[in-house]
Scaffold this motif. Structure first.
Motif, mmCIF file in Angstrom:
data_model
loop_
_atom_site.group_PDB
_atom_site.id
_atom_site.type_symbol
_atom_site.label_atom_id
_atom_site.label_comp_id
_atom_site.label_asym_id
_atom_site.label_seq_id
_atom_site.Cartn_x
_atom_site.Cartn_y
_atom_site.Cartn_z
ATOM 1 N N ALA A 296 0.831 -1.206 0.000
ATOM 2 C CA ALA A 296 0.000 0.000 0.000
ATOM 3 C C ALA A 296 0.864 1.253 0.000
ATOM 4 O O ALA A 296 0.563 2.239 -0.677
ATOM 5 C CB ALA A 296 -0.934 -0.019 1.207
ATOM 6 N N GLY A 297 1.954 1.210 0.762
ATOM 7 C CA GLY A 297 2.854 2.357 0.817
ATOM 8 C C GLY A 297 3.536 2.624 -0.511
ATOM 9 O O GLY A 297 3.710 3.777 -0.915
ATOM 10 N N GLU A 298 3.940 1.557 -1.202
ATOM 11 C CA GLU A 298 4.599 1.714 -2.498
ATOM 12 C C GLU A 298 3.631 2.270 -3.537
ATOM 13 O O GLU A 298 3.990 3.133 -4.337
ATOM 14 C CB GLU A 298 5.159 0.363 -2.957
ATOM 15 N N ARG A 299 2.401 1.774 -3.515
ATOM 16 C CA ARG A 299 1.402 2.292 -4.465
ATOM 17 C C ARG A 299 1.125 3.759 -4.200
ATOM 18 O O ARG A 299 0.966 4.557 -5.120
ATOM 19 C CB ARG A 299 0.105 1.475 -4.373
ATOM 20 N N LEU B 212 -4.979 12.352 2.188
ATOM 21 C CA LEU B 212 -3.589 11.997 2.458
ATOM 22 C C LEU B 212 -3.447 10.491 2.340
ATOM 23 O O LEU B 212 -4.344 9.737 2.730
ATOM 24 C CB LEU B 212 -3.181 12.433 3.870
ATOM 25 N N THR B 213 -2.327 10.035 1.803
ATOM 26 C CA THR B 213 -2.120 8.591 1.637
ATOM 27 C C THR B 213 -1.612 7.987 2.945
ATOM 28 O O THR B 213 -0.471 7.539 3.060
ATOM 29 C CB THR B 213 -1.112 8.310 0.513
ATOM 30 N N GLY B 214 -2.474 7.998 3.941
ATOM 31 C CA GLY B 214 -2.112 7.459 5.245
ATOM 32 C C GLY B 214 -1.494 8.523 6.137
ATOM 33 O O GLY B 214 -0.977 9.533 5.666
ATOM 34 N N LEU B 215 -1.566 8.280 7.432
ATOM 35 C CA LEU B 215 -0.998 9.196 8.407
ATOM 36 C C LEU B 215 0.333 8.608 8.878
ATOM 37 O O LEU B 215 0.368 7.602 9.574
ATOM 38 C CB LEU B 215 -1.968 9.386 9.576
ATOM 39 N N ARG B 216 1.414 9.241 8.464
ATOM 40 C CA ARG B 216 2.759 8.731 8.732
ATOM 41 C C ARG B 216 3.380 9.479 9.915
ATOM 42 O O ARG B 216 3.336 10.700 10.004
ATOM 43 C CB ARG B 216 3.633 8.908 7.490
ATOM 44 N N LEU C 12 -0.536 4.751 9.443
ATOM 45 C CA LEU C 12 -1.871 4.253 9.729
ATOM 46 C C LEU C 12 -2.834 4.837 8.698
ATOM 47 O O LEU C 12 -2.830 6.050 8.462
ATOM 48 C CB LEU C 12 -2.313 4.659 11.136
ATOM 49 N N TYR C 13 -3.632 3.985 8.097
ATOM 50 C CA TYR C 13 -4.534 4.426 7.040
ATOM 51 C C TYR C 13 -5.879 4.826 7.649
ATOM 52 O O TYR C 13 -6.896 4.161 7.503
ATOM 53 C CB TYR C 13 -4.678 3.324 5.987
ATOM 54 N N GLN C 14 -5.818 5.961 8.355
ATOM 55 C CA GLN C 14 -7.000 6.553 8.982
ATOM 56 C C GLN C 14 -6.965 8.060 8.761
ATOM 57 O O GLN C 14 -5.905 8.640 8.525
ATOM 58 C CB GLN C 14 -6.993 6.279 10.498
ATOM 59 N N ASP C 15 -8.138 8.681 8.860
ATOM 60 C CA ASP C 15 -8.207 10.138 8.688
ATOM 61 C C ASP C 15 -7.636 10.870 9.888
ATOM 62 O O ASP C 15 -7.090 11.958 9.764
ATOM 63 C CB ASP C 15 -9.648 10.587 8.444
ATOM 64 N N ARG C 16 -7.795 10.277 11.069
ATOM 65 C CA ARG C 16 -7.221 10.903 12.259
ATOM 66 C C ARG C 16 -6.781 9.833 13.247
ATOM 67 O O ARG C 16 -7.375 8.744 13.321
ATOM 68 C CB ARG C 16 -8.218 11.866 12.909
ATOM 69 N N VAL C 17 -5.735 10.150 14.001
ATOM 70 C CA VAL C 17 -5.134 9.217 14.956
ATOM 71 C C VAL C 17 -4.768 10.006 16.202
ATOM 72 O O VAL C 17 -4.091 11.032 16.117
ATOM 73 C CB VAL C 17 -3.865 8.546 14.370
ATOM 74 N N ASN C 18 -5.207 9.544 17.374
ATOM 75 C CA ASN C 18 -4.807 10.237 18.590
ATOM 76 C C ASN C 18 -3.506 9.649 19.131
ATOM 77 O O ASN C 18 -3.035 8.602 18.672
ATOM 78 C CB ASN C 18 -5.930 10.243 19.641
ATOM 79 N N ILE C 19 -2.932 10.308 20.123
ATOM 80 C CA ILE C 19 -1.617 9.936 20.636
ATOM 81 C C ILE C 19 -1.613 8.522 21.211
ATOM 82 O O ILE C 19 -0.628 7.783 21.067
ATOM 83 C CB ILE C 19 -1.146 10.966 21.693
ATOM 84 N N PHE C 20 -2.718 8.100 21.823
ATOM 85 C CA PHE C 20 -2.778 6.759 22.407
ATOM 86 C C PHE C 20 -2.843 5.682 21.326
ATOM 87 O O PHE C 20 -2.251 4.612 21.467
ATOM 88 C CB PHE C 20 -3.972 6.642 23.349
ATOM 89 N N ILE D 178 -2.402 13.387 16.586
ATOM 90 C CA ILE D 178 -1.135 13.592 15.905
ATOM 91 C C ILE D 178 -1.389 14.022 14.464
ATOM 92 O O ILE D 178 -2.499 13.860 13.940
ATOM 93 C CB ILE D 178 -0.245 12.332 15.951
ATOM 94 N N GLN D 179 -0.361 14.559 13.852
ATOM 95 C CA GLN D 179 -0.440 15.001 12.469
ATOM 96 C C GLN D 179 0.614 14.268 11.639
ATOM 97 O O GLN D 179 1.585 13.728 12.195
ATOM 98 C CB GLN D 179 -0.212 16.508 12.383
ATOM 99 N N PRO D 180 0.435 14.218 10.321
ATOM 100 C CA PRO D 180 1.433 13.577 9.471
ATOM 101 C C PRO D 180 2.821 14.149 9.724
ATOM 102 O O PRO D 180 2.993 15.350 9.923
ATOM 103 C CB PRO D 180 0.949 13.896 8.054
ATOM 104 N N ASN D 181 3.793 13.263 9.741
ATOM 105 C CA ASN D 181 5.219 13.594 9.911
ATOM 106 C C ASN D 181 5.586 13.965 11.349
ATOM 107 O O ASN D 181 6.704 14.434 11.599
ATOM 108 C CB ASN D 181 5.635 14.721 8.956
ATOM 109 N N ASP D 182 4.669 13.769 12.304
ATOM 110 C CA ASP D 182 5.020 13.979 13.709
ATOM 111 C C ASP D 182 6.077 12.961 14.138
ATOM 112 O O ASP D 182 6.088 11.821 13.666
ATOM 113 C CB ASP D 182 3.794 13.800 14.607
#
Length: 264
Positions: free
Chosen positions: A83-86, A143-147, A162-170, A218-222
């Motif tokens: 998925a990451g390569e695509r 965004l192509t996943g939250l990195r 993580l392939y989600q729109d939003r991810v919390n710190i936990f 968290i945000q991408p690239n954190d």
């Protein structure tokens, strides 16, 4: 004999002091109330604004889908690619100038914009240059996943996606194997990118009010860095029982050494 007793007392006190308090191991404690019955309102996540090196997944749909094949990636047919390569090969990477390059449409400046705004910009450009209103254009930008990257005293270090729109710190920490008892949950560092550079933010994961924090999501690239507790550097146990076991071993070694020394 008095010297031996004195050494034993000092050794036990040092080892007991080195154990990690129970309250330092728990997440989300209510430190302001005697009970935890109060409801905590989670901080509302602000819309994310695109940064340099982000990879965007763009899909364009119209009434006659054949007319937009040039815009849409075709990498889904490569079953051997991850998925990451695509995402890397099929997505649109934001360059150092904050632009992406779309077939037929050319460069489009996206730095600092939300995905909703980018969708509108692409649709407006398509209507102005390629299609009419009757084409019923529908554009999606994601965004192509939250990195993010985890470092320090945490179960699994390295870059995660993580392939989600939003991810919390936990959720981010759980996906990285959690923080062991030797990690400092009271002062977790979040290193975040901004247009003007990077900033370091501190969060206390043992306090339930962390859910009010603007850094709860968290945000991408954190980058998430967990500092080790000083107890880890001392090399003792994390609990009183472990420390007593260590103390017993050391005392046994000292007693044996003293007896052997006295016989010489």
């Amino acid at each position: 004999m008095k010297n031996r007793f004195f050494i034993v007392v000092i050794l036990i006190n040092v080892l007991l002091m080195s154990c990690i308090p129970h309250k330092d191991r728990l997440y989300l404690q209510n430190k302001q109330q005697a009970t935890d019955s109060e409801q905590v309102v989670v901080e509302q996540q602000k819309p994310y604004r695109v940064q340099i090196n982000d990879i965007l997944n763009i899909r364009i749909k119209v009434t006659d889908q054949e007319n937009v094949q040039i815009f849409n990636p075709i990498g889904e047919g490569n079953l051997n690619a991850t998925a990451g390569e695509r995402a890397y090969f099929d997505g649109f990477t934001v360059d150092l100038h904050g632009d992406i390059r779309i077939p037929e449409l050319g460069k489009l400046h996206v730095l600092g914009y939300t995905t909703d705004v980018i969708e509108k910009k692409i649709k407006d450009k398509l209507l102005a240059e390629q299609f009419k209103e009757t084409a019923n254009i529908f554009v999606t930008v994601k965004l192509t996943g939250l990195r993010f990257t985890t470092l320090g005293e945490i179960g699994s270090k390295g870059m995660k996606t993580l392939y989600q729109d939003r991810v919390n710190i936990f959720e981010a920490i759980a996906s990285s194997g959690d923080i062991p008892d030797t990690g400092n949950k009271k002062d977790v560092l979040i290193i975040r990118q901004y247009p003007q550079g990077q900033k370091i933010h501190h969060v206390d994961l043992t306090d339930v009010n962390v859910m009010h924090s603007p850094y709860y999501y968290i945000q991408p690239n954190d980058m998430i860095y967990v500092k080790p507790l000083k107890q880890k550097a001392w090399g003792t146990g994390t609990t009183a029982i472990q420390n007593i076991t260590t103390a017993a071993s050391i005392l046994s070694l000292l007693t044996t050494s003293i007896l052997l020394f006295n016989r010489i």
